[in-house]
Scaffold this motif. Sequence first.
Motif, PDB file in Angstrom:
ATOM      1  N   ARG A  70      -0.471  73.026 -48.095  1.00  0.00           N
ATOM      2  CA  ARG A  70      -1.193  71.867 -47.545  1.00  0.00           C
ATOM      3  C   ARG A  70      -1.676  72.131 -46.127  1.00  0.00           C
ATOM      4  NH1 ARG A  70       1.088  66.144 -48.936  1.00  0.00           N
ATOM      5  NH2 ARG A  70       1.102  66.229 -51.193  1.00  0.00           N
ATOM      6  N   GLN A  71      -0.963  72.997 -45.403  1.00  0.00           N
ATOM      7  CA  GLN A  71      -1.340  73.332 -44.029  1.00  0.00           C
ATOM      8  C   GLN A  71      -2.323  74.506 -43.980  1.00  0.00           C
ATOM      9  OE1 GLN A  71       2.845  73.825 -42.715  1.00  0.00           O
ATOM     10  NE2 GLN A  71       2.375  72.297 -41.136  1.00  0.00           N
ATOM     11  N   ASN A  72      -2.790  74.949 -45.142  1.00  0.00           N
ATOM     12  CA  ASN A  72      -3.718  76.088 -45.251  1.00  0.00           C
ATOM     13  C   ASN A  72      -3.102  77.392 -44.759  1.00  0.00           C
ATOM     14  OD1 ASN A  72      -5.718  74.332 -46.248  1.00  0.00           O
ATOM     15  ND2 ASN A  72      -6.355  73.845 -44.172  1.00  0.00           N
ATOM     16  N   LYS A  73      -1.791  77.500 -44.841  1.00  0.00           N
ATOM     17  CA  LYS A  73      -1.074  78.721 -44.472  1.00  0.00           C
ATOM     18  C   LYS A  73      -0.707  79.428 -45.780  1.00  0.00           C
ATOM     19  CE  LYS A  73       0.776  76.753 -40.220  1.00  0.00           C
ATOM     20  NZ  LYS A  73       1.997  76.394 -39.475  1.00  0.00           N
ATOM     21  N   TYR A  74      -1.705  80.090 -46.356  1.00  0.00           N
ATOM     22  CA  TYR A  74      -1.576  80.602 -47.715  1.00  0.00           C
ATOM     23  C   TYR A  74      -0.614  81.779 -47.829  1.00  0.00           C
ATOM     24  CZ  TYR A  74      -5.547  77.536 -48.088  1.00  0.00           C
ATOM     25  OH  TYR A  74      -6.362  76.434 -48.022  1.00  0.00           O
ATOM     26  N   CYS A  75      -0.543  82.625 -46.815  1.00  0.00           N
ATOM     27  CA  CYS A  75       0.415  83.741 -46.850  1.00  0.00           C
ATOM     28  C   CYS A  75       1.842  83.215 -46.886  1.00  0.00           C
ATOM     29  CB  CYS A  75       0.226  84.654 -45.651  1.00  0.00           C
ATOM     30  SG  CYS A  75      -1.284  85.600 -45.690  1.00  0.00           S
ATOM     31  N   GLU A  76       2.137  82.251 -46.014  1.00  0.00           N
ATOM     32  CA  GLU A  76       3.472  81.665 -45.973  1.00  0.00           C
ATOM     33  C   GLU A  76       3.780  80.912 -47.266  1.00  0.00           C
ATOM     34  OE1 GLU A  76       1.161  81.426 -43.607  1.00  0.00           O
ATOM     35  OE2 GLU A  76       2.047  81.632 -41.613  1.00  0.00           O
ATOM     36  N   ALA A  77       2.783  80.203 -47.778  1.00  0.00           N
ATOM     37  CA  ALA A  77       2.965  79.464 -49.038  1.00  0.00           C
ATOM     38  C   ALA A  77       3.312  80.432 -50.160  1.00  0.00           C
ATOM     39  CB  ALA A  77       1.694  78.689 -49.385  1.00  0.00           C
ATOM     40  N   LYS A  78       2.564  81.508 -50.224  1.00  0.00           N
ATOM     41  CA  LYS A  78       2.765  82.523 -51.262  1.00  0.00           C
ATOM     42  C   LYS A  78       4.185  83.076 -51.216  1.00  0.00           C
ATOM     43  CE  LYS A  78       0.443  86.185 -50.455  1.00  0.00           C
ATOM     44  NZ  LYS A  78       1.073  87.467 -50.341  1.00  0.00           N
ATOM     45  N   GLU A  79       4.663  83.404 -50.044  1.00  0.00           N
ATOM     46  CA  GLU A  79       6.003  83.977 -49.917  1.00  0.00           C
ATOM     47  C   GLU A  79       7.091  82.986 -50.331  1.00  0.00           C
ATOM     48  OE1 GLU A  79       6.427  87.200 -49.551  1.00  0.00           O
ATOM     49  OE2 GLU A  79       4.235  87.250 -49.466  1.00  0.00           O
ATOM     50  N   CYS A  80       6.934  81.732 -49.936  1.00  0.00           N
ATOM     51  CA  CYS A  80       7.932  80.719 -50.305  1.00  0.00           C
ATOM     52  C   CYS A  80       7.925  80.448 -51.810  1.00  0.00           C
ATOM     53  CB  CYS A  80       7.682  79.422 -49.541  1.00  0.00           C
ATOM     54  SG  CYS A  80       8.091  79.548 -47.792  1.00  0.00           S
ATOM     55  N   ILE A  81       6.749  80.373 -52.387  1.00  0.00           N
ATOM     56  CA  ILE A  81       6.657  80.113 -53.828  1.00  0.00           C
ATOM     57  C   ILE A  81       7.253  81.279 -54.607  1.00  0.00           C
ATOM     58  CG2 ILE A  81       5.072  79.724 -55.754  1.00  0.00           C
ATOM     59  CD1 ILE A  81       3.184  78.456 -53.536  1.00  0.00           C
ATOM     60  N   LYS A  82       6.961  82.497 -54.177  1.00  0.00           N
ATOM     61  CA  LYS A  82       7.548  83.668 -54.848  1.00  0.00           C
ATOM     62  C   LYS A  82       9.069  83.651 -54.733  1.00  0.00           C
ATOM     63  CE  LYS A  82       5.300  87.400 -53.441  1.00  0.00           C
ATOM     64  NZ  LYS A  82       4.333  88.420 -53.037  1.00  0.00           N
ATOM     65  N   LYS A  83       9.581  83.233 -53.592  1.00  0.00           N
ATOM     66  CA  LYS A  83      11.029  83.138 -53.389  1.00  0.00           C
ATOM     67  C   LYS A  83      11.620  82.079 -54.326  1.00  0.00           C
ATOM     68  CE  LYS A  83      13.342  84.543 -49.792  1.00  0.00           C
ATOM     69  NZ  LYS A  83      14.040  85.820 -49.604  1.00  0.00           N
ATOM     70  N   SER A  84      10.943  80.960 -54.455  1.00  0.00           N
ATOM     71  CA  SER A  84      11.403  79.906 -55.355  1.00  0.00           C
ATOM     72  C   SER A  84      11.447  80.411 -56.798  1.00  0.00           C
ATOM     73  CB  SER A  84      10.477  78.687 -55.243  1.00  0.00           C
ATOM     74  OG  SER A  84      10.970  77.629 -56.016  1.00  0.00           O
ATOM     75  N   LEU A  85      10.437  81.139 -57.206  1.00  0.00           N
ATOM     76  CA  LEU A  85      10.410  81.712 -58.557  1.00  0.00           C
ATOM     77  C   LEU A  85      11.502  82.774 -58.726  1.00  0.00           C
ATOM     78  CD1 LEU A  85       6.554  81.943 -59.028  1.00  0.00           C
ATOM     79  CD2 LEU A  85       8.123  80.481 -60.327  1.00  0.00           C
ATOM     80  N   GLU A  86      11.725  83.551 -57.683  1.00  0.00           N
ATOM     81  CA  GLU A  86      12.783  84.567 -57.702  1.00  0.00           C
ATOM     82  C   GLU A  86      14.151  83.922 -57.938  1.00  0.00           C
ATOM     83  OE1 GLU A  86      14.903  87.227 -54.240  1.00  0.00           O
ATOM     84  OE2 GLU A  86      12.714  87.095 -54.208  1.00  0.00           O
ATOM     85  N   TYR A  87      14.346  82.722 -57.381  1.00  0.00           N
ATOM     86  CA  TYR A  87      15.606  82.007 -57.549  1.00  0.00           C
ATOM     87  C   TYR A  87      15.586  81.070 -58.756  1.00  0.00           C
ATOM     88  CZ  TYR A  87      16.977  84.000 -53.112  1.00  0.00           C
ATOM     89  OH  TYR A  87      17.294  84.878 -52.102  1.00  0.00           O
ATOM     90  N   LYS A  88      14.674  81.364 -59.686  1.00  0.00           N
ATOM     91  CA  LYS A  88      14.653  80.759 -61.030  1.00  0.00           C
ATOM     92  C   LYS A  88      14.152  79.319 -61.083  1.00  0.00           C
ATOM     93  CE  LYS A  88      16.627  84.516 -62.636  1.00  0.00           C
ATOM     94  NZ  LYS A  88      15.840  85.665 -62.342  1.00  0.00           N
ATOM     95  N   ALA A  89      13.231  78.951 -60.223  1.00  0.00           N
ATOM     96  CA  ALA A  89      12.594  77.642 -60.370  1.00  0.00           C
ATOM     97  C   ALA A  89      11.810  77.664 -61.678  1.00  0.00           C
ATOM     98  CB  ALA A  89      11.657  77.366 -59.202  1.00  0.00           C
ATOM     99  N   LYS A  90      11.889  76.607 -62.431  1.00  0.00           N
ATOM    100  CA  LYS A  90      11.241  76.557 -63.746  1.00  0.00           C
ATOM    101  C   LYS A  90      10.175  75.468 -63.765  1.00  0.00           C
ATOM    102  CE  LYS A  90      14.680  78.862 -66.293  1.00  0.00           C
ATOM    103  NZ  LYS A  90      14.552  80.157 -65.786  1.00  0.00           N
ATOM    104  N   ILE A  91       9.226  75.567 -62.875  1.00  0.00           N
ATOM    105  CA  ILE A  91       8.159  74.581 -62.773  1.00  0.00           C
ATOM    106  C   ILE A  91       6.831  75.313 -62.950  1.00  0.00           C
ATOM    107  CG2 ILE A  91       7.051  72.876 -61.272  1.00  0.00           C
ATOM    108  CD1 ILE A  91       9.845  72.574 -59.934  1.00  0.00           C
ATOM    109  N   ASN A  92       6.134  74.978 -64.020  1.00  0.00           N
ATOM    110  CA  ASN A  92       4.894  75.666 -64.358  1.00  0.00           C
ATOM    111  C   ASN A  92       3.851  75.566 -63.249  1.00  0.00           C
ATOM    112  OD1 ASN A  92       3.571  77.267 -66.352  1.00  0.00           O
ATOM    113  ND2 ASN A  92       2.277  75.523 -66.836  1.00  0.00           N
ATOM    114  N   ASN A  93       3.800  74.431 -62.568  1.00  0.00           N
ATOM    115  CA  ASN A  93       2.795  74.260 -61.517  1.00  0.00           C
ATOM    116  C   ASN A  93       2.993  75.222 -60.350  1.00  0.00           C
ATOM    117  OD1 ASN A  93       1.422  72.353 -62.939  1.00  0.00           O
ATOM    118  ND2 ASN A  93       2.254  70.615 -61.829  1.00  0.00           N
TER     119      ASN A  93
END
Length: 167
Positions: free
Chosen positions: A70-93
């Motif tokens: 939302r803050q247009n910080k796409y690099c940071e967003a990408k890293e956090c989302i990848k971390k969430s997926l790494e820790y087994k978040a199961k949200i398709n969005n």
Amino acid sequence: INEKNYEKAGSLCKEFIKFFPKSYSLRCILAYIYRCLNDYKQAHLFLKDAINLNSKRPVAYLIRGEIFFRQNKYCEAKECIKKSLEYKAKINNLYILLGNSYLLRNYHNYGDDYTKAIENYNIALRNDPNNYLCLKICAYSYEKKGDYLNTLNLLDKLLNINKEDSL
């Protein structure tokens, strides 16, 4: 929260946190409330605390990734989302949000991330093959990449779902 009375929900959560000072979940809820109030600074503070309490749970990274997006910080967003997926978040969005982070990073001239965007959209589409928004942005990504055959295939699928869409 369901009634969108975020101020009251935040106040109640702050009271609960006094009784449960080590609660990861309450901090994530407070961060979400502040995200809804567009107070990203406060949200980030609660997320930092939540991650310090338990760095291997996905929810704080998910919320943090969305806020960075939302803050247009796409690099940071990408890293956090990848971390969430790494820790087994199961949200398709999350795959769509990750794809969008790559797509918008590329849009802002950070390099050719269309392939990575498409990979994430395709994961989301495997889980939800008729996700209209995902199909549209995936078709757009294929077009930007110059892969017109896949673009046309997705446009055909979109038209089969909604013949009234002008695309």
